[in-house]
Every structure is written in C-alpha cells, then in structure tokens.
Design an enzyme around this catalytic site. Structure first.
Site, mmCIF file in Angstrom:
data_model
loop_
_atom_site.group_PDB
_atom_site.id
_atom_site.type_symbol
_atom_site.label_atom_id
_atom_site.label_comp_id
_atom_site.label_asym_id
_atom_site.label_seq_id
_atom_site.Cartn_x
_atom_site.Cartn_y
_atom_site.Cartn_z
ATOM 1 N N CYS A 134 13.821 3.476 9.647
ATOM 2 C CA CYS A 134 12.666 2.931 10.335
ATOM 3 C C CYS A 134 12.081 1.649 9.721
ATOM 4 C CB CYS A 134 11.461 4.102 10.156
ATOM 5 S SG CYS A 134 10.991 4.458 8.415
ATOM 6 N N ASN B 289 10.283 2.910 5.836
ATOM 7 C CA ASN B 289 11.078 3.916 4.746
ATOM 8 C C ASN B 289 10.039 4.851 4.153
ATOM 9 O OD1 ASN B 289 13.744 4.044 2.214
ATOM 10 N ND2 ASN B 289 13.267 5.540 3.789
ATOM 11 N N CYS C 196 7.580 6.748 6.140
ATOM 12 C CA CYS C 196 7.008 7.959 7.194
ATOM 13 C C CYS C 196 8.073 8.498 7.748
ATOM 14 C CB CYS C 196 6.063 7.360 8.124
ATOM 15 S SG CYS C 196 4.451 6.455 7.384
ATOM 16 N N ARG C 197 8.817 7.990 8.869
ATOM 17 C CA ARG C 197 9.630 8.623 9.685
ATOM 18 C C ARG C 197 11.234 8.798 9.146
ATOM 19 N NH1 ARG C 197 8.854 4.148 14.364
ATOM 20 N NH2 ARG C 197 8.628 2.765 12.408
ATOM 21 N N SER C 198 11.749 7.726 8.618
ATOM 22 C CA SER C 198 13.040 8.010 8.056
ATOM 23 C C SER C 198 13.312 8.989 6.800
ATOM 24 C CB SER C 198 13.987 6.671 7.732
ATOM 25 O OG SER C 198 13.167 6.015 6.937
ATOM 26 N N ASP D 13 5.688 5.201 15.819
ATOM 27 C CA ASP D 13 5.181 4.984 14.066
ATOM 28 C C ASP D 13 4.015 5.781 13.871
ATOM 29 O OD1 ASP D 13 4.441 3.848 11.772
ATOM 30 O OD2 ASP D 13 4.995 1.890 12.298
#
Ligand code: 4NP
Length: 151
Positions: free
Chosen positions: A9, A12, A14-16, A122
């Site tokens: 993401c 690195n 939040c999402r990934s 995001d």
C-alpha cells in the site's frame, strides 16, 4: 515449493499490514512467505496504525509486531506476487520494474475477487468504520486470491 507474496500500500501502516495478517492466517504460514511494504517512506520502522491493529485483533489476528518498510526494486525481484491496494500503488510499483517478468508479478489485490470496488480505499484520514470495511474487503480478496492461486 514456497510462494512469496508481498502486500503493498502507500504507508505500510493501514491496509497492507491487515492484508499481511489475513494472508498469514489463511495460509497458516505454510508453503507461503507473506510480507508487506509501502511505496512511501513516511512511516518506516513504525508499527501499524492503532485502528488496523484493533480491527485485526477483533478477528484474532495480531499484527502489532509488524514494522513498516518501503518497497524496493529488490522486492519485486524476490517476491513471486506483489498484490497492491490501489491504482497509485500499482503505477508506483510498476515504475520500479526492470523487465516484463517483474511487471507480470504485480496486480491489484481486488483483481481475483468480486468485491464491489476496483481498489481498497485508503482509510487513513477517514472514520474508524473505514477500517472495518477495509478488513472485510481484504478478507474477501485474500480468500479469493488463494482460491484461484491454489486451484
Ligand atoms: P496505508 O494508509 O497506505 O493503507 O498504510 C496510509 C497511511 C499513511 C498515509 C497515507 C495512507 N500518510 O499520508 O501518512
């Protein structure tokens, strides 16, 4: 044979990190090496966002020990599959490729699933419930990616 999958993401944090946690759980860390990275350098060395840690914990996944790092061209060589969260991550990762072989490793994580969005939004600047939606989307995407990959 071990398959190496890298979740990517922007930050690195939040999402990934959530995607890494989900994929580790789904694979039991067996036959796969799962990692994550961000295209930006904003948060290198820091733990995931507290909201990502909380939503993962709600699903019995502990991601609190992860540390953010930045994606490098060496990652694209080392990993078999690079799964990115959105179009911006996609173009940044593609810009690091030195060959068609590397380019072919990179795809949107949503591509293997039938979720109702072409990318993982995001959640960083949004409300906390954005993280619950990100979790659900990523869970669907990871499950479907594995199903297609292991078929
Ligand atoms: P991520 O979210 O890419 O899912 O980790 C973000 C984290 C931090 C920032 C943006 C997005 N930031 O601008 O610092």
């Amino acid at each position: 044979m071990t398959t190496k999958v890298l979740m990517v993401c922007l930050g690195n944090i939040c999402r990934s990190p959530i995607a890494e946690g989900i994929m580790r759980k789904l694979t039991n860390d067996q036959d796969f090496i799962i990692d994550s990275a961000g295209t930006a350098n904003y948060h290198i060395g820091t733990a995931p966002d507290y909201r990502s840690i909380a939503i993962a914990a709600l699903h019995d996944i502990d991601i609190s020990g992860q540390k953010a790092r930045q994606l490098t061209p060496a990652d694209i060589d080392a990993f078999d599959h690079i799964l990115v969260m959105d179009e911006e991550n996609l173009s940044n990762a593609i810009a690091m490729c030195s060959s068609e072989k590397h380019r072919d490793k990179i795809s949107l994580i949503t591509a293997a699933s039938e979720v109702d969005t072409p990318y993982i939004p995001d959640p960083y600047y949004g409300e906390d419930d954005g993280f619950a939606r990100v979790y659900e989307l990523l869970h669907d995407c990871c499950k479907n990616w594995l199903k297609k990959y292991t078929k």
